[in-house]
Design a protein around this motif. Structure first.
Motif, mmCIF file in Angstrom:
data_model
loop_
_atom_site.group_PDB
_atom_site.id
_atom_site.type_symbol
_atom_site.label_atom_id
_atom_site.label_comp_id
_atom_site.label_asym_id
_atom_site.label_seq_id
_atom_site.Cartn_x
_atom_site.Cartn_y
_atom_site.Cartn_z
ATOM 1 N N TYR A 166 0.874 -1.177 0.000
ATOM 2 C CA TYR A 166 0.000 0.000 0.000
ATOM 3 C C TYR A 166 0.910 1.225 0.000
ATOM 4 O O TYR A 166 1.954 1.239 0.658
ATOM 5 N N VAL A 167 0.522 2.262 -0.746
ATOM 6 C CA VAL A 167 1.353 3.448 -0.898
ATOM 7 C C VAL A 167 0.607 4.671 -0.369
ATOM 8 O O VAL A 167 -0.559 4.889 -0.694
ATOM 9 N N GLY A 168 1.302 5.465 0.454
ATOM 10 C CA GLY A 168 0.724 6.693 0.969
ATOM 11 C C GLY A 168 0.848 7.817 -0.037
ATOM 12 O O GLY A 168 1.586 7.709 -1.026
ATOM 13 N N LYS A 169 0.147 8.908 0.198
ATOM 14 C CA LYS A 169 0.180 10.025 -0.747
ATOM 15 C C LYS A 169 1.555 10.690 -0.804
ATOM 16 O O LYS A 169 1.847 11.448 -1.737
ATOM 17 N N ASP A 170 2.436 10.355 0.185
ATOM 18 C CA ASP A 170 3.799 10.867 0.146
ATOM 19 C C ASP A 170 4.711 9.998 -0.715
ATOM 20 O O ASP A 170 5.910 10.262 -0.817
ATOM 21 N N GLY A 171 4.122 8.954 -1.347
ATOM 22 C CA GLY A 171 4.902 8.106 -2.238
ATOM 23 C C GLY A 171 5.743 7.063 -1.530
ATOM 24 O O GLY A 171 6.656 6.494 -2.127
ATOM 25 N N LYS A 172 5.416 6.744 -0.284
ATOM 26 C CA LYS A 172 6.158 5.732 0.462
ATOM 27 C C LYS A 172 5.231 4.580 0.841
ATOM 28 O O LYS A 172 4.023 4.763 1.002
ATOM 29 N N PHE A 173 5.820 3.375 0.974
ATOM 30 C CA PHE A 173 5.026 2.231 1.408
ATOM 31 C C PHE A 173 4.532 2.473 2.831
ATOM 32 O O PHE A 173 5.256 2.993 3.683
ATOM 33 N N VAL A 174 3.291 2.074 3.071
ATOM 34 C CA VAL A 174 2.674 2.286 4.374
ATOM 35 C C VAL A 174 1.820 1.071 4.711
ATOM 36 O O VAL A 174 1.317 0.386 3.811
ATOM 37 N N ALA A 175 1.678 0.790 6.000
ATOM 38 C CA ALA A 175 0.822 -0.309 6.455
ATOM 39 C C ALA A 175 -0.451 0.273 7.050
ATOM 40 O O ALA A 175 -0.447 0.772 8.178
ATOM 41 N N PRO A 176 -1.565 0.279 6.311
ATOM 42 C CA PRO A 176 -2.817 0.841 6.844
ATOM 43 C C PRO A 176 -3.286 0.072 8.068
ATOM 44 O O PRO A 176 -3.124 -1.148 8.154
ATOM 45 N N ARG A 177 -3.876 0.790 9.004
ATOM 46 C CA ARG A 177 -4.346 0.156 10.234
ATOM 47 C C ARG A 177 -5.730 -0.462 10.061
ATOM 48 O O ARG A 177 -6.073 -1.440 10.724
ATOM 49 N N THR A 178 -6.530 0.120 9.169
ATOM 50 C CA THR A 178 -7.873 -0.400 8.902
ATOM 51 C C THR A 178 -8.121 -0.383 7.401
ATOM 52 O O THR A 178 -7.473 0.362 6.653
ATOM 53 N N GLN A 179 -9.100 -1.166 6.968
ATOM 54 C CA GLN A 179 -9.441 -1.203 5.550
ATOM 55 C C GLN A 179 -9.992 0.135 5.079
ATOM 56 O O GLN A 179 -9.789 0.538 3.935
ATOM 57 N N ASP A 180 -10.658 0.848 5.974
ATOM 58 C CA ASP A 180 -11.241 2.141 5.599
ATOM 59 C C ASP A 180 -10.184 3.171 5.232
ATOM 60 O O ASP A 180 -10.468 4.137 4.511
ATOM 61 N N GLU A 181 -8.974 3.003 5.738
ATOM 62 C CA GLU A 181 -7.902 3.949 5.419
ATOM 63 C C GLU A 181 -7.436 3.839 3.967
ATOM 64 O O GLU A 181 -6.823 4.761 3.438
ATOM 65 N N VAL A 182 -7.731 2.692 3.332
ATOM 66 C CA VAL A 182 -7.321 2.481 1.942
ATOM 67 C C VAL A 182 -8.372 3.131 1.054
ATOM 68 O O VAL A 182 -9.282 2.476 0.543
ATOM 69 N N ASN A 183 -8.262 4.450 0.875
ATOM 70 C CA ASN A 183 -9.331 5.213 0.242
ATOM 71 C C ASN A 183 -8.962 5.788 -1.121
ATOM 72 O O ASN A 183 -9.692 6.588 -1.688
ATOM 73 N N GLU A 184 -7.799 5.381 -1.649
ATOM 74 C CA GLU A 184 -7.331 5.858 -2.953
ATOM 75 C C GLU A 184 -7.140 7.386 -2.983
ATOM 76 O O GLU A 184 -7.113 7.986 -4.045
ATOM 77 N N THR A 185 -6.996 7.966 -1.808
ATOM 78 C CA THR A 185 -6.689 9.398 -1.704
ATOM 79 C C THR A 185 -5.477 9.622 -0.800
ATOM 80 O O THR A 185 -4.502 10.248 -1.193
ATOM 81 N N ALA A 186 -5.567 9.052 0.408
ATOM 82 C CA ALA A 186 -4.434 9.141 1.337
ATOM 83 C C ALA A 186 -3.577 7.888 1.278
ATOM 84 O O ALA A 186 -2.358 7.945 1.408
ATOM 85 N N ILE A 187 -4.225 6.739 1.082
ATOM 86 C CA ILE A 187 -3.518 5.455 0.963
ATOM 87 C C ILE A 187 -4.070 4.718 -0.248
ATOM 88 O O ILE A 187 -5.278 4.572 -0.411
#
Length: 353
Positions: A166-187
């Motif tokens: 998963y990639v954050g809006k800063d262009g770095k790999f990130v581990a989302p804490r919840t599925q809701d965080e994977v929103n195609e905007t921030a993650i």
């Protein structure tokens, strides 16, 4: 024999998001290794009773991918019956646990009730003869369970079929804490690393001098050469090709012969085999961390899919020597997959003592 507690043996534009771990040769290699290890055993006899004359674990290893389309040939009545009865069968092949995690559990980001761990558990239960409906919600037959188990054992050893990026809006790999965080905007969900794109020409250049030369790839007239390769595709096929070349093998059978040369020992699975998929997933998460070591996502680019949906791809950078460690990991995982498949089938169909 070395005992293990329910675990392991041996230590252009993107067009489709379908996953086919290890490609055809990789899956066949896993099946071929298990065929050789189980020769003459009670498990082999039980396996043959579920297969058609002339079939082997190697020959049926790609069946679960072939049902996705016609690229293996026309769909058989058996395939059509399976597809009609399993409308979510394409989701059985993977789980999307953030690769930074250490353990698979039944809940959390990327887990579903129909993912690879849950489907493998169901296949094992069916082969064990367990009749609890909750353990066989898809109503798999024993033959289907064996065919699927063979394929999904290969799938679960492919690091990107368990460890997701998963990639954050800063262009770095990130581990989302919840599925809701994977929103195609921030993650952003990279869809099994299919939207992480490698520069194909640079990748080929990196392999020169590191990987023995292979057979020339035929050029298809009228088909433009792809400029990029999805990271998932790299792990499905390129790493397998490199692993075969480094072992000086060309076919799954030759690869299996080298993997089982000498006096191979199948590890012993202790406890209920139905718990094994959890251990496999946990180990593959460990391998996925190695697969992503030194890998960095780059520029985000909006893309439009076949159905008009918008998604995002990322240019991907890998270390200069990446073909070597990645192909070594692929070789180890293919061999582990074959040994683990044999160990699991032997635990399900034990020798009579």
């Amino acid at each position: 024999m070395k005992k293990l507690a329910c675990v392991l043996a041996l230590t252009s534009t993107f067009a489709s998001f379908d996953a086919a771990a290890w490609g055809r040769d990789g899956h066949k290699a896993v099946g071929a290794i298990a065929d050789r290890l189980l020769k003459g055993s009670v498990a082999q006899k039980q396996i043959q009773s579920l297969l058609l004359p002339g079939e082997t674990l190697e020959s049926i290893a790609n069946w679960a991918d072939c049902v996705k389309g016609s690229y293996c040939g026309p769909q058989t009545p058996e395939m059509l019956e399976y597809v009609n009865g399993n409308p979510q069968h394409d989701k059985y092949h993977y789980t999307n646990v953030p690769f930074q995690h250490d353990h698979y559990d039944d809940h959390g980001v990327g887990r579903t009730g129909v993912d690879i761990v849950q489907t493998l558990r169901q296949c094992i239960a069916v082969l064990q003869g367990k009749t609890d409906p909750e353990l066989n919600p898809h109503k798999f037959t024993k033959r289907q369970a064996l065919i699927l188990l063979t394929h999904f054992t290969g799938d679960i050893h492919q690091p990107l079929h368990v460890g997701a990026a998963y990639v954050g809006k800063d262009g770095k790999f990130v581990a989302p804490r919840t599925q809701d965080e994977v929103n195609e905007t921030a993650i952003f969900d990279t869809r099994g690393s299919n939207t992480l794109l490698l520069d194909d020409a640079r990748l080929a250049e990196l392999a020169k001098g590191l990987i023995p030369a292979g057979e020339p790839v035929p050029v298809k007239e009228g088909v433009p050469q792809a400029l990029t390769k999805p990271f998932h595709s790299y792990w499905d096929s390129t790493t397998v090709d490199y692993a075969f070349r480094r072992l000086q093998t060309r076919t799954p059978g030759q690869f299996a012969d080298k993997a089982t040369g000498g006096k191979p020992q199948i590890p012993v699975i202790e406890g209920d085999p139905i718990t094994v998929p959890y251990a496999w997933a946990n180990h593959t998460l460990f391998v996925a961390k190695q697969a992503f070591e030194g890998v960095t996502p780059g520029k985000l680019t909006p893309q439009t899919g076949k159905k008009g949906e918008v998604y995002y791809s990322f240019a991907l950078e890998v270390p200069a020597n990446y073909p070597v460690p990645s192909s070594e990991l692929a070789k180890q995982q293919l061999i582990k997959g074959g040994y683990n498949l044999a160990a699991l089938l032997q635990a399900i169909f034990p020798e009579k003592g």
